[in-house]
Design an enzyme around this catalytic site. Structure first.
Site, PDB file in Angstrom:
ATOM      1  N   GLN A  78      24.901 -29.285  12.747  1.00  0.00           N
ATOM      2  CA  GLN A  78      26.132 -28.671  12.235  1.00  0.00           C
ATOM      3  C   GLN A  78      25.853 -27.990  10.897  1.00  0.00           C
ATOM      4  OE1 GLN A  78      29.514 -29.782  13.647  1.00  0.00           O
ATOM      5  NE2 GLN A  78      30.305 -28.034  12.556  1.00  0.00           N
ATOM      6  N   PHE A  79      25.290 -26.784  10.941  1.00  0.00           N
ATOM      7  CA  PHE A  79      24.968 -26.083   9.700  1.00  0.00           C
ATOM      8  C   PHE A  79      26.218 -25.762   8.890  1.00  0.00           C
ATOM      9  CE2 PHE A  79      25.915 -22.428  12.319  1.00  0.00           C
ATOM     10  CZ  PHE A  79      26.444 -21.498  11.429  1.00  0.00           C
ATOM     11  N   THR A  80      27.373 -25.706   9.541  1.00  0.00           N
ATOM     12  CA  THR A  80      28.601 -25.350   8.828  1.00  0.00           C
ATOM     13  C   THR A  80      29.034 -26.420   7.823  1.00  0.00           C
ATOM     14  OG1 THR A  80      30.013 -26.220  10.591  1.00  0.00           O
ATOM     15  CG2 THR A  80      29.425 -23.877  10.704  1.00  0.00           C
TER      16      THR A  80
END
Length: 146
Positions: A78-80
């Site tokens: 989950q880079f966000t």
């Protein structure tokens, strides 16, 4: 390294309509990697999350860890989690690690959790995923390595 940890009765991740990972009782971990993260952060965060005493004992008190309840872990990249929303209306993701580093450390995190004896399932790194869960509690924590 940053993780959103949710205690779940069940969780599943699908890619293109096909299930790629699913667990029963355990933890759904949304995992974000920063550019400065190393194996040191991976090991710290994996051990920290596996050892969190967030499952209820016989007295209804959060006193048991994932391994003590025989729980499983679903890890989803989950880079966000490193999105910066302080300016404007579109998040900036410059605080997220480049994909090559993020994938390497994501896979390393999964391997460390496996070595700690936890049954681990994953999403598909970099894919558009549909994640579903039944949050138990609800219990949701943000855990960081720094």
């Amino acid at each position: 390294m940053r993780a959103v940890v949710q205690r779940v009765k069940s969780a599943r991740v699908k890619v293109n309509g096909k299930s790629v990972g699913a667990i029963n009782k355990g933890l759904l971990v949304l995992l974000g990697v920063a550019p400065e993260d190393t194996s040191k952060e991976v090991e710290y965060l994996a051990k920290k999350i596996v050892g969190l005493r967030i499952f209820e004992d016989d007295n209804g008190k959060m006193n048991l860890s994932l391994d003590e309840v025989g729980g499983e872990m679903l890890v989803v990249s989950q880079f966000t989690l490193y999105g910066d929303c302080r300016k404007g209306r579109r998040p900036s993701f410059v605080g997220a690690a480049p994909p090559e580093l993020a994938e390497k450390l994501y896979e390393e995190f999964v391997n460390v959790v496996d070595l700690l004896g936890i049954k681990t399932e994953t999403g598909k790194f970099g894919a558009m995923m549909d994640v579903s869960l039944v949050n138990q509690g609800p219990v949701t924590l943000i855990v960081e390595s720094k």
